[in-house]
Design a protein around this motif. Sequence first.
Motif, PDB file in Angstrom:
ATOM      1  N   SER A 247       0.792  -1.280   0.158  1.00 36.37           N
ATOM      2  CA  SER A 247       0.152  -0.084   0.080  1.00 36.37           C
ATOM      3  C   SER A 247       0.701   1.109   0.050  1.00 36.37           C
ATOM      4  CB  SER A 247      -0.949  -0.099   1.172  1.00 36.37           C
ATOM      5  OG  SER A 247      -0.064  -0.177   2.493  1.00 36.37           O
ATOM      6  N   ILE A 248       2.114   0.935   0.296  1.00 36.53           N
ATOM      7  CA  ILE A 248       3.149   2.110   0.354  1.00 36.53           C
ATOM      8  C   ILE A 248       3.768   2.300  -0.927  1.00 36.53           C
ATOM      9  CG2 ILE A 248       5.037   3.291   1.648  1.00 36.53           C
ATOM     10  CD1 ILE A 248       2.340   3.033   3.151  1.00 36.53           C
ATOM     11  N   THR A 249       3.724   3.463  -1.667  1.00 31.51           N
ATOM     12  CA  THR A 249       4.488   3.425  -3.033  1.00 31.51           C
ATOM     13  C   THR A 249       5.821   4.170  -2.825  1.00 31.51           C
ATOM     14  OG1 THR A 249       3.435   5.478  -3.353  1.00 31.51           O
ATOM     15  CG2 THR A 249       2.479   3.553  -4.238  1.00 31.51           C
ATOM     16  N   GLY A 250       6.543   4.023  -3.668  1.00 28.38           N
ATOM     17  CA  GLY A 250       7.853   4.636  -3.735  1.00 28.38           C
ATOM     18  C   GLY A 250       9.125   3.992  -3.452  1.00 28.38           C
ATOM     19  N   THR A 251      10.114   4.280  -3.182  1.00 30.79           N
ATOM     20  CA  THR A 251      11.499   3.512  -3.060  1.00 30.79           C
ATOM     21  C   THR A 251      11.539   2.649  -1.920  1.00 30.79           C
ATOM     22  OG1 THR A 251      12.651   5.247  -4.385  1.00 30.79           O
ATOM     23  CG2 THR A 251      13.977   3.561  -3.029  1.00 30.79           C
TER      24      THR A 251
END
Lengths: 372, 60
Positions: free
Chosen positions: A138-142
Amino acid sequence: MALSKIKANSITDDSITTDQIADTSVHGRRNLVINGAMTISQRGTSFTGFGAGVNYSLDRFAHFHSSDGAFTVSQETSVVPTDFTHALKVQTTTADASIAAGQRLIVFTRCEGNTVSHLNWGTSAAKTVTLSFYVRSSITGTHGGAFGNGSDNRNYPFTYTINSADTWERKTITVAGDTSGTWATGTGRSLQVVWGLGVGSTYSGAAGAWASGDINSATGATTGVLGTLNATWYLTGVQLEVGQATPFEHEPFGVTLQKAMRYYEKSYDYGTAPGASNNGTGIDHRTVGRDTPNAYGFFSTKFTTTKRAGPAVTVYAYTGTANKISNGDSGAELATVDAIQLSTTGFLTRNQQGSTITDQAIMFHYVADSEL
Amino acid sequence: MNDMNITSAQYQADLDGNNCGINIVIDGITISVPLEVGNRHYDEIQRQVAAGTLTIQDAD
């Protein structure tokens, strides 16, 4: 047929690709990770209430936790990518939005030296490997992770990007093998792969290079999974192989279970968690005993699978009480015991009751842990 | 940071009185551990003993 008679258009798709080669059975057993499809979970399917430290959940996968947050780990069967039936799921139940430098939540799997010795890591002939895995969060990004050795003093941090929330994505990370450091080649702990779900600066390092130290993630990687209430992170299809990435190598359930039992084995029925009460199913150890004085052994137990090393053993009565055996007729708790003569092939249950147990039937379950 | 929350440890002795293992308690459950380097429980016991945070009691 002479080779000159073979025409390009007689080969499927007019070409030979890495995927096509890898899909043939003659190239099996290339995955160095056991239970990468998360199908095996002998300890249970839902895990909560972890204290700080190392806790194993699905077979061959564990997490290390030292934070102010809390989370659950489970074997997911609904939210899975195409071609898979299971995944490891982590969900944050108490967020730690301010992770201190020395805090971390990581998921990892560790390889025995015997499994990865041919990589020649720690020498000038170190081979390149590729890690591939399916991940959803649910957490996008790097996000970050790291390769490491068994002594926790060599590391290679890496990053991967979650492009879309709550969507399965396959990631591949190719790493030139470490030409330095000590990498176990026997029964000891060697290569480990770590995924960071919230790692403080003490355990974060520059991505893309080998370095010394105990590092579990890449500097700058998100800590959002641990830092966000109800955040989710799923993992399956983990494959580590020599060279470049190939399609995930699916294998029969029984094959993976047999591999996993080199590290963890229980006498309970597969679907019964250790410590379950009044469990009369599965293999128990039932025997008619002689008069057994205190500090003497009852009868030896032989493991189903030879262990990596002498395991830690816990014995359970049928009531689910640890360190007890049961009366073989009634199932009631009979005596306090411990386990001795702990070897790769079995152990001896020993009377610790403080008095002689008279001639009667006994039965018990056991768990043997030889994880890395 | 400890890998395991070991609350007590006591040597096991064989009938000749020689130490043959260690019983440790984690989360209230006793686990019998071999005296074997490479067993993760034994290695963690040794690490905590060296750190001064755990003492192994003599066998009964």
